[in-house]
Motif scaffolding. Structure first.
Motif, PDB file in Angstrom:
ATOM      1  N   ASP A  48      -5.570   1.265  -2.219  1.00  0.00           N
ATOM      2  CA  ASP A  48      -5.489   2.729  -2.192  1.00  0.00           C
ATOM      3  C   ASP A  48      -4.397   3.272  -1.284  1.00  0.00           C
ATOM      4  OD1 ASP A  48      -7.642   2.628  -3.873  1.00  0.00           O
ATOM      5  OD2 ASP A  48      -9.138   3.155  -2.364  1.00  0.00           O
ATOM      6  N   ILE A  49      -3.906   2.439  -0.362  1.00  0.00           N
ATOM      7  CA  ILE A  49      -2.888   2.922   0.578  1.00  0.00           C
ATOM      8  C   ILE A  49      -1.563   2.172   0.394  1.00  0.00           C
ATOM      9  CG2 ILE A  49      -2.258   3.182   3.003  1.00  0.00           C
ATOM     10  CD1 ILE A  49      -5.190   3.582   3.659  1.00  0.00           C
ATOM     11  N   ALA A  50      -1.589   0.845   0.558  1.00  0.00           N
ATOM     12  CA  ALA A  50      -0.334   0.085   0.559  1.00  0.00           C
ATOM     13  C   ALA A  50       0.363   0.087  -0.797  1.00  0.00           C
ATOM     14  CB  ALA A  50      -0.608  -1.351   1.014  1.00  0.00           C
ATOM     15  N   LEU A  51      -0.370  -0.208  -1.877  1.00  0.00           N
ATOM     16  CA  LEU A  51       0.287  -0.293  -3.181  1.00  0.00           C
ATOM     17  C   LEU A  51       0.839   1.054  -3.660  1.00  0.00           C
ATOM     18  CD1 LEU A  51      -1.840  -2.905  -5.166  1.00  0.00           C
ATOM     19  CD2 LEU A  51       0.340  -3.194  -3.988  1.00  0.00           C
ATOM     20  N   PRO A  52       0.067   2.160  -3.566  1.00  0.00           N
ATOM     21  CA  PRO A  52       0.675   3.448  -3.929  1.00  0.00           C
ATOM     22  C   PRO A  52       1.876   3.793  -3.056  1.00  0.00           C
ATOM     23  CG  PRO A  52      -1.713   3.641  -3.874  1.00  0.00           C
ATOM     24  CD  PRO A  52      -1.373   2.297  -3.295  1.00  0.00           C
ATOM     25  N   LEU A  53       1.834   3.357  -1.776  1.00  0.00           N
ATOM     26  CA  LEU A  53       2.944   3.632  -0.873  1.00  0.00           C
ATOM     27  C   LEU A  53       4.207   2.885  -1.299  1.00  0.00           C
ATOM     28  CD1 LEU A  53       3.931   4.938   1.789  1.00  0.00           C
ATOM     29  CD2 LEU A  53       3.097   2.898   2.982  1.00  0.00           C
ATOM     30  N   ALA A  54       4.041   1.731  -1.950  1.00  0.00           N
ATOM     31  CA  ALA A  54       5.192   0.912  -2.332  1.00  0.00           C
ATOM     32  C   ALA A  54       6.143   1.673  -3.246  1.00  0.00           C
ATOM     33  CB  ALA A  54       4.722  -0.383  -3.002  1.00  0.00           C
ATOM     34  N   GLY A  55       5.593   2.375  -4.237  1.00  0.00           N
ATOM     35  CA  GLY A  55       6.449   3.120  -5.156  1.00  0.00           C
ATOM     36  C   GLY A  55       7.192   4.249  -4.468  1.00  0.00           C
ATOM     37  N   VAL A  56       6.474   4.998  -3.633  1.00  0.00           N
ATOM     38  CA  VAL A  56       7.095   6.106  -2.904  1.00  0.00           C
ATOM     39  C   VAL A  56       8.174   5.577  -1.952  1.00  0.00           C
ATOM     40  CG1 VAL A  56       6.660   8.007  -1.309  1.00  0.00           C
ATOM     41  CG2 VAL A  56       4.985   7.465  -3.064  1.00  0.00           C
ATOM     42  N   MET A  57       7.838   4.488  -1.253  1.00  0.00           N
ATOM     43  CA  MET A  57       8.803   3.891  -0.330  1.00  0.00           C
ATOM     44  C   MET A  57      10.057   3.439  -1.067  1.00  0.00           C
ATOM     45  SD  MET A  57       7.990   3.769   2.896  1.00  0.00           S
ATOM     46  CE  MET A  57       9.068   2.436   3.366  1.00  0.00           C
ATOM     47  N   THR A  58       9.881   2.819  -2.211  1.00  0.00           N
ATOM     48  CA  THR A  58      11.024   2.306  -2.975  1.00  0.00           C
ATOM     49  C   THR A  58      11.975   3.431  -3.341  1.00  0.00           C
ATOM     50  OG1 THR A  58       9.714   0.467  -3.864  1.00  0.00           O
ATOM     51  CG2 THR A  58      11.699   1.092  -5.079  1.00  0.00           C
ATOM     52  N   PHE A  59      11.434   4.537  -3.843  1.00  0.00           N
ATOM     53  CA  PHE A  59      12.302   5.648  -4.249  1.00  0.00           C
ATOM     54  C   PHE A  59      13.010   6.285  -3.048  1.00  0.00           C
ATOM     55  CE2 PHE A  59      12.986  10.217  -4.789  1.00  0.00           C
ATOM     56  CZ  PHE A  59      13.921  10.185  -5.815  1.00  0.00           C
ATOM     57  N   PHE A  60      12.248   6.621  -2.015  1.00  0.00           N
ATOM     58  CA  PHE A  60      12.838   7.387  -0.913  1.00  0.00           C
ATOM     59  C   PHE A  60      13.768   6.535  -0.039  1.00  0.00           C
ATOM     60  CE2 PHE A  60       9.618  10.586  -1.919  1.00  0.00           C
ATOM     61  CZ  PHE A  60      10.393  11.724  -1.819  1.00  0.00           C
ATOM     62  N   LEU A  61      13.515   5.244   0.086  1.00  0.00           N
ATOM     63  CA  LEU A  61      14.464   4.413   0.825  1.00  0.00           C
ATOM     64  C   LEU A  61      15.765   4.268   0.044  1.00  0.00           C
ATOM     65  CD1 LEU A  61      12.355   1.584   2.508  1.00  0.00           C
ATOM     66  CD2 LEU A  61      13.186   3.721   3.460  1.00  0.00           C
ATOM     67  N   GLY A  62      15.667   4.221  -1.287  1.00  0.00           N
ATOM     68  CA  GLY A  62      16.882   4.244  -2.100  1.00  0.00           C
ATOM     69  C   GLY A  62      17.635   5.546  -1.931  1.00  0.00           C
ATOM     70  N   LEU A  63      16.895   6.652  -1.918  1.00  0.00           N
ATOM     71  CA  LEU A  63      17.515   7.966  -1.731  1.00  0.00           C
ATOM     72  C   LEU A  63      18.168   8.086  -0.354  1.00  0.00           C
ATOM     73  CD1 LEU A  63      17.852  10.894  -2.873  1.00  0.00           C
ATOM     74  CD2 LEU A  63      15.756  11.458  -1.623  1.00  0.00           C
ATOM     75  N   LEU A  64      17.481   7.586   0.669  1.00  0.00           N
ATOM     76  CA  LEU A  64      18.038   7.646   2.020  1.00  0.00           C
ATOM     77  C   LEU A  64      19.326   6.832   2.132  1.00  0.00           C
ATOM     78  CD1 LEU A  64      14.936   7.438   4.375  1.00  0.00           C
ATOM     79  CD2 LEU A  64      16.616   9.265   4.284  1.00  0.00           C
ATOM     80  N   ASN A  65      19.375   5.719   1.415  1.00  0.00           N
ATOM     81  CA  ASN A  65      20.595   4.922   1.438  1.00  0.00           C
ATOM     82  C   ASN A  65      21.765   5.703   0.834  1.00  0.00           C
ATOM     83  OD1 ASN A  65      21.782   2.408   2.183  1.00  0.00           O
ATOM     84  ND2 ASN A  65      21.893   1.836   0.024  1.00  0.00           N
ATOM     85  N   ILE A  66      21.488   6.459  -0.225  1.00  0.00           N
ATOM     86  CA  ILE A  66      22.515   7.323  -0.813  1.00  0.00           C
ATOM     87  C   ILE A  66      22.936   8.386   0.198  1.00  0.00           C
ATOM     88  CG2 ILE A  66      22.966   9.061  -2.602  1.00  0.00           C
ATOM     89  CD1 ILE A  66      21.102   7.493  -4.448  1.00  0.00           C
TER      90      ILE A  66
END
Length: 411
Positions: A48-66
């Motif tokens: 309920d916490i770690a797996l849903p966080l994985a998708g959000v983390m993936t997108f926003f860390l990619g965005l932050l790199n941009i």
């Protein structure tokens, strides 16, 4: 070391309470309840916490790199540099961590929790690059974490929504007390950690920025005060989510202007999302299981009962004690505190003193132990130094301020 003792104490106290219930009350189900709760907490931490966080983390860390390659993060760092250079003297004023921290604080203030966490984890990773002792929290990391645990938020939207669901006459009547409470908590936490770290806070830069932020919050309160709940919710949704989308588009346009290979840069940053999530799973499981064991054993109930008894001995008004379970649970578990808040509003009524006070508690601080496990766990910090004591001190200030505001506005 503090985290080690606290973590062990959760299990030892829970075991002793359960053993006492078995021996003196004949409760033969207590160990079964605790063990079942242990498995449930483990599942919640991962599923309920770690797996849903994985998708959000993936997108926003990619965005932050941009954003970093486009120069947007560095721009934020230069703008905020004068203030953060005083508050975080270990961090160079043009370092990307400054921009990442302000994005985290901004997202939290606007109630954008899903965006705030990736920004915060990225900021913690950037601060870790500057940390000379990788397994021990630096002063900058502690200041950032304690400010984060103070839970500064302009619009406590989820609390107002829950009040509306339960039939409160005016769901937004706790809006101003919540904002005042969380702001007081944040400022006091900053001052306390600043004194501990020997930071000079009485300079024109810090005082000027604090004065400016205070003015902005006061203007926001003035603008929103007295408006219907539906209008506040609409303003919050449009402004908060609109600002987030504006940031995304600005990053992308800035990358185009700098001729950054956008999608490749996104993928490069996004790869770290899942890795970071996997890294924090053990920390989340360990902390949430310990908290669940403590709660399911009934230790929290006994703690609240003891506090009620002590306050009654002083002869002071004890109406607030029925709201204390939420205040005590908040540093341990956000979902647990939310459940207790809802239960109190159902029992006493959403428009009762207790019903409003639990909402102020819920909207005036964040979950200290969860944040410590999440943020320090993501960079492998084992020695939290004074982070937990000062995070809990911020929580205590929030509770005291919440009680005072509750009596001032609603008693």
């Amino acid at each position: 070391m503090a985290l080690n003792y606290i973590w062990v104490a959760f299990f030892v106290i829970a075991f002793l309470v359960a053993l006492a219930k078995l021996i003196f009350l004949g409760d033969t189900e207590i160990f079964k309840v605790i063990v079942e709760g242990l498995f449930d907490s483990s599942k919640v931490a991962v599923m309920d916490i770690a797996l849903p966080l994985a998708g959000v983390m993936t997108f926003f860390l990619g965005l932050l790199n941009i954003g970093e390659k486009a120069g947007a993060i560095n721009l934020l760092a230069r703008v905020i540099g004068p203030f953060f250079n005083k508050l975080f003297p270990e961090v160079p004023k043009d370092h990307p961590a400054n921009g990442q921290m302000i994005m985290n604080f901004s997202a939290n203030m606007l109630g954008l929790d899903n965006a705030a966490t990736p920004f915060g984890l990225k900021a913690m990773a950037s601060l870790q690059e500057l940390n000379p002792s990788k397994d021990t929290a630096s002063n900058a990391q502690i200041m950032f974490l304690v400010l984060h645990t103070s839970g500064l938020q302009i619009i406590p939207l989820s609390v107002m929504a829950q009040r509306a669901i339960l039939g409160a006459t005016d769901p937004s009547d706790i809006f101003i007390p919540c904002v005042i409470g969380t702001y007081v908590t944040t400022v006091v936490a900053m001052i306390a950690v600043g004194i501990k770290q020997r930071i000079d806070l009485l300079n024109s830069t810090v005082l000027g920025w604090l004065g400016g932020i205070t003015t902005l919050i006061a203007l926001a309160l003035w603008f929103l005060a007295g408006r219907p709940k539906e209008e506040i919710e609409t303003i919050s949704k449009v402004f908060g989510n609109g600002l987030l989308l504006t940031i995304i588009v600005a990053f992308l346009l800035g990358a185009i202007r700098k001729k950054v290979p956008i999608f490749e840069t996104f993928i490069e940053g996004a790869k770290g999302g899942f890795e970071t999530t996997v890294k924090i799973i053990p920390y989340l499981v360990g902390m949430l299981v310990a908290i669940g064991v403590f709660r399911n054993a009934g230790a929290m109930d006994y703690l609240v009962g003891g506090l009620k008894y002590l306050f009654a001995l002083t002869g002071m008004n004890t109406d607030f004690t029925d709201a204390l379970p939420v205040a005590l649970m908040k540093p341990l578990s956000a979902s647990g505190a939310r459940a207790l808040m809802i239960d109190a509003m159902k029992q006493f009524g959403p428009d009762s003193f207790v019903g409003r006070l639990v909402c102020i508690f819920q909207g005036s601080a964040d979950t200290t132990f969860y944040i410590v496990a999440l943020y320090f766990g993501s960079v492998g910090i084992r020695n939290s130094r004074h982070a937990i004591p000062y995070g809990l001190f911020a929580d205590l200030v929030g509770v005291i301020a919440g009680i005072a505001l509750g009596y001032f506005f609603f008693h």
